[in-house]
Motif scaffolding. Sequence first.
Motif, PDB file in Angstrom:
ATOM      1  N   TYR A 139     -14.466 107.580 -37.711  1.00  0.00           N
ATOM      2  CA  TYR A 139     -15.790 107.296 -38.269  1.00  0.00           C
ATOM      3  C   TYR A 139     -16.184 108.470 -39.159  1.00  0.00           C
ATOM      4  CZ  TYR A 139     -17.389 110.586 -34.694  1.00  0.00           C
ATOM      5  OH  TYR A 139     -17.550 111.717 -33.925  1.00  0.00           O
ATOM      6  N   ALA A 140     -17.186 108.261 -39.985  1.00  0.00           N
ATOM      7  CA  ALA A 140     -17.662 109.324 -40.880  1.00  0.00           C
ATOM      8  C   ALA A 140     -18.714 110.166 -40.167  1.00  0.00           C
ATOM      9  CB  ALA A 140     -18.240 108.709 -42.150  1.00  0.00           C
ATOM     10  N   ASN A 141     -18.474 111.463 -40.122  1.00  0.00           N
ATOM     11  CA  ASN A 141     -19.398 112.414 -39.491  1.00  0.00           C
ATOM     12  C   ASN A 141     -19.940 113.354 -40.570  1.00  0.00           C
ATOM     13  OD1 ASN A 141     -20.672 114.484 -38.106  1.00  0.00           O
ATOM     14  ND2 ASN A 141     -19.154 114.578 -36.477  1.00  0.00           N
ATOM     15  N   GLU A 142     -21.205 113.132 -40.950  1.00  0.00           N
ATOM     16  CA  GLU A 142     -21.803 113.926 -42.039  1.00  0.00           C
ATOM     17  C   GLU A 142     -21.832 115.421 -41.731  1.00  0.00           C
ATOM     18  OE1 GLU A 142     -25.059 112.176 -44.700  1.00  0.00           O
ATOM     19  OE2 GLU A 142     -25.517 111.389 -42.707  1.00  0.00           O
ATOM     20  N   ASP A 143     -21.884 115.770 -40.448  1.00  0.00           N
ATOM     21  CA  ASP A 143     -21.965 117.188 -40.070  1.00  0.00           C
ATOM     22  C   ASP A 143     -20.713 117.968 -40.466  1.00  0.00           C
ATOM     23  OD1 ASP A 143     -24.450 116.749 -38.959  1.00  0.00           O
ATOM     24  OD2 ASP A 143     -23.659 116.386 -36.949  1.00  0.00           O
ATOM     25  N   MET A 144     -19.626 117.257 -40.752  1.00  0.00           N
ATOM     26  CA  MET A 144     -18.375 117.924 -41.124  1.00  0.00           C
ATOM     27  C   MET A 144     -18.185 118.018 -42.633  1.00  0.00           C
ATOM     28  SD  MET A 144     -15.691 116.439 -38.349  1.00  0.00           S
ATOM     29  CE  MET A 144     -16.081 116.452 -36.581  1.00  0.00           C
ATOM     30  N   MET A 145     -19.114 117.449 -43.385  1.00  0.00           N
ATOM     31  CA  MET A 145     -18.973 117.447 -44.846  1.00  0.00           C
ATOM     32  C   MET A 145     -19.682 118.654 -45.455  1.00  0.00           C
ATOM     33  SD  MET A 145     -19.512 113.354 -45.215  1.00  0.00           S
ATOM     34  CE  MET A 145     -18.572 112.304 -44.097  1.00  0.00           C
ATOM     35  N   GLU A 146     -19.267 118.991 -46.664  1.00  0.00           N
ATOM     36  CA  GLU A 146     -19.918 120.110 -47.343  1.00  0.00           C
ATOM     37  C   GLU A 146     -21.356 119.753 -47.689  1.00  0.00           C
ATOM     38  OE1 GLU A 146     -17.733 121.553 -50.690  1.00  0.00           O
ATOM     39  OE2 GLU A 146     -16.122 122.363 -49.432  1.00  0.00           O
ATOM     40  N   GLU A 147     -22.185 120.785 -47.778  1.00  0.00           N
ATOM     41  CA  GLU A 147     -23.593 120.567 -48.146  1.00  0.00           C
ATOM     42  C   GLU A 147     -23.679 119.879 -49.504  1.00  0.00           C
ATOM     43  OE1 GLU A 147     -26.447 123.748 -47.810  1.00  0.00           O
ATOM     44  OE2 GLU A 147     -25.271 124.642 -46.173  1.00  0.00           O
ATOM     45  N   ASN A 148     -24.649 118.981 -49.628  1.00  0.00           N
ATOM     46  CA  ASN A 148     -24.901 118.254 -50.885  1.00  0.00           C
ATOM     47  C   ASN A 148     -23.724 117.393 -51.334  1.00  0.00           C
ATOM     48  OD1 ASN A 148     -27.492 119.499 -51.137  1.00  0.00           O
ATOM     49  ND2 ASN A 148     -26.500 121.330 -51.944  1.00  0.00           N
ATOM     50  N   TYR A 149     -22.847 117.024 -50.370  1.00  0.00           N
ATOM     51  CA  TYR A 149     -21.687 116.193 -50.709  1.00  0.00           C
ATOM     52  C   TYR A 149     -22.101 114.895 -51.389  1.00  0.00           C
ATOM     53  CZ  TYR A 149     -22.775 112.790 -47.157  1.00  0.00           C
ATOM     54  OH  TYR A 149     -23.406 111.801 -46.462  1.00  0.00           O
ATOM     55  N   GLU A 150     -23.302 114.375 -51.022  1.00  0.00           N
ATOM     56  CA  GLU A 150     -23.713 113.060 -51.529  1.00  0.00           C
ATOM     57  C   GLU A 150     -23.933 113.060 -53.041  1.00  0.00           C
ATOM     58  OE1 GLU A 150     -27.353 115.292 -50.167  1.00  0.00           O
ATOM     59  OE2 GLU A 150     -25.369 114.877 -49.341  1.00  0.00           O
ATOM     60  N   LYS A 151     -23.982 114.252 -53.660  1.00  0.00           N
ATOM     61  CA  LYS A 151     -24.140 114.341 -55.114  1.00  0.00           C
ATOM     62  C   LYS A 151     -22.804 114.241 -55.848  1.00  0.00           C
ATOM     63  CE  LYS A 151     -28.346 117.094 -54.729  1.00  0.00           C
ATOM     64  NZ  LYS A 151     -28.946 118.448 -54.842  1.00  0.00           N
ATOM     65  N   ASN A 152     -21.706 114.174 -55.099  1.00  0.00           N
ATOM     66  CA  ASN A 152     -20.375 114.088 -55.716  1.00  0.00           C
ATOM     67  C   ASN A 152     -20.154 112.728 -56.378  1.00  0.00           C
ATOM     68  OD1 ASN A 152     -19.621 116.670 -54.898  1.00  0.00           O
ATOM     69  ND2 ASN A 152     -18.763 115.962 -52.959  1.00  0.00           N
ATOM     70  N   ASP A 153     -19.158 112.693 -57.251  1.00  0.00           N
ATOM     71  CA  ASP A 153     -18.781 111.463 -57.954  1.00  0.00           C
ATOM     72  C   ASP A 153     -17.689 110.756 -57.144  1.00  0.00           C
ATOM     73  OD1 ASP A 153     -17.979 109.467 -59.631  1.00  0.00           O
ATOM     74  OD2 ASP A 153     -17.243 110.780 -61.234  1.00  0.00           O
ATOM     75  N   PHE A 154     -18.019 109.603 -56.569  1.00  0.00           N
ATOM     76  CA  PHE A 154     -17.071 108.858 -55.735  1.00  0.00           C
ATOM     77  C   PHE A 154     -16.477 107.649 -56.465  1.00  0.00           C
ATOM     78  CE2 PHE A 154     -20.330 110.509 -52.638  1.00  0.00           C
ATOM     79  CZ  PHE A 154     -19.534 111.516 -52.114  1.00  0.00           C
ATOM     80  N   SER A 155     -16.653 107.606 -57.773  1.00  0.00           N
ATOM     81  CA  SER A 155     -16.293 106.384 -58.512  1.00  0.00           C
ATOM     82  C   SER A 155     -14.791 106.081 -58.478  1.00  0.00           C
ATOM     83  CB  SER A 155     -16.784 106.472 -59.963  1.00  0.00           C
ATOM     84  OG  SER A 155     -16.249 107.617 -60.590  1.00  0.00           O
ATOM     85  N   ASN A 156     -13.956 107.087 -58.230  1.00  0.00           N
ATOM     86  CA  ASN A 156     -12.507 106.859 -58.190  1.00  0.00           C
ATOM     87  C   ASN A 156     -11.947 106.810 -56.770  1.00  0.00           C
ATOM     88  OD1 ASN A 156     -12.119 106.756 -61.026  1.00  0.00           O
ATOM     89  ND2 ASN A 156     -12.315 108.979 -61.106  1.00  0.00           N
ATOM     90  N   LEU A 157     -12.813 106.848 -55.772  1.00  0.00           N
ATOM     91  CA  LEU A 157     -12.371 106.888 -54.379  1.00  0.00           C
ATOM     92  C   LEU A 157     -12.352 105.489 -53.770  1.00  0.00           C
ATOM     93  CD1 LEU A 157     -11.658 108.688 -51.903  1.00  0.00           C
ATOM     94  CD2 LEU A 157     -14.119 108.843 -51.440  1.00  0.00           C
ATOM     95  N   ARG A 158     -11.239 105.160 -53.087  1.00  0.00           N
ATOM     96  CA  ARG A 158     -11.118 103.890 -52.367  1.00  0.00           C
ATOM     97  C   ARG A 158     -10.865 104.188 -50.897  1.00  0.00           C
ATOM     98  NH1 ARG A 158      -6.568 101.496 -53.025  1.00  0.00           N
ATOM     99  NH2 ARG A 158      -7.108  99.299 -52.863  1.00  0.00           N
ATOM    100  N   ILE A 159     -11.429 103.362 -50.023  1.00  0.00           N
ATOM    101  CA  ILE A 159     -11.265 103.586 -48.588  1.00  0.00           C
ATOM    102  C   ILE A 159     -10.894 102.287 -47.879  1.00  0.00           C
ATOM    103  CG2 ILE A 159     -12.458 104.248 -46.441  1.00  0.00           C
ATOM    104  CD1 ILE A 159     -14.124 106.209 -48.083  1.00  0.00           C
TER     105      ILE A 159
END
Length: 219
Positions: A139-159
């Motif tokens: 599962y996705a755990n936000e506490d493990m992500m870098e600060e301000n990760y949500e501002k990143n460009d995810f347009s090329n990411l597939r999951i």
Amino acid sequence: MNLSLEYLIREPKIKLDKNPLLLLLHGYGSNEADLFSFASELPDEYYIISARGPYDLQYGSYAWYAINFDADENKFSDLVQAKESRDLIARFIDELITNYPIDPKNVSLLGFSQGAILSYAIALSHPEKIKNIIALSGYANEDMMEENYEKNDFSNLRIFHSHGTVDQVIPVEWARKTSPFLKNLKIDATYKEYPVGHGVAPQNFYDFRNWLIEDKVNS
């Protein structure tokens, strides 16, 4: 060749100028041989590299971070260790690209359980490094992500993420919450469930392999 992590490697059977990489990240208490058993069935043009977690639990078992229990037997992750492993794996990817003819724009992560949780953390913190994630029983755990990760460009990411409906280690409800979380970030994600516990059903394997092959066809 002295890299940050111990690993097993299957060289691509089809050699290109630059080959894609599929990096395998095992679960808590396992080792690099576990997911590597998939290697012979995975697409021929990939470097298949399976990394070993840095924390030795003895008897051939390793972890990416500790899982601790409090007095009420609630378990929680060691976030300091998890973030260190997140950064260690990101650095390891750079080392692999330096040492092997790997296409830096075609790096995929395949993680199981703890490895899946870290796959989210790495890809959402560094979407410029990762093209695809296959997250099994995590599962996705936000506490493990870098600060301000949500501002990143995810347009090329597939999951591709999947879970067993009777998983007694990581509840399926945790995985289900990941779908709206990814949708909110506008990430292209496919989610599937299988009638199994904390493991990978044969149909799950074929589904994520076909998903990976589709990426090659569409790119």
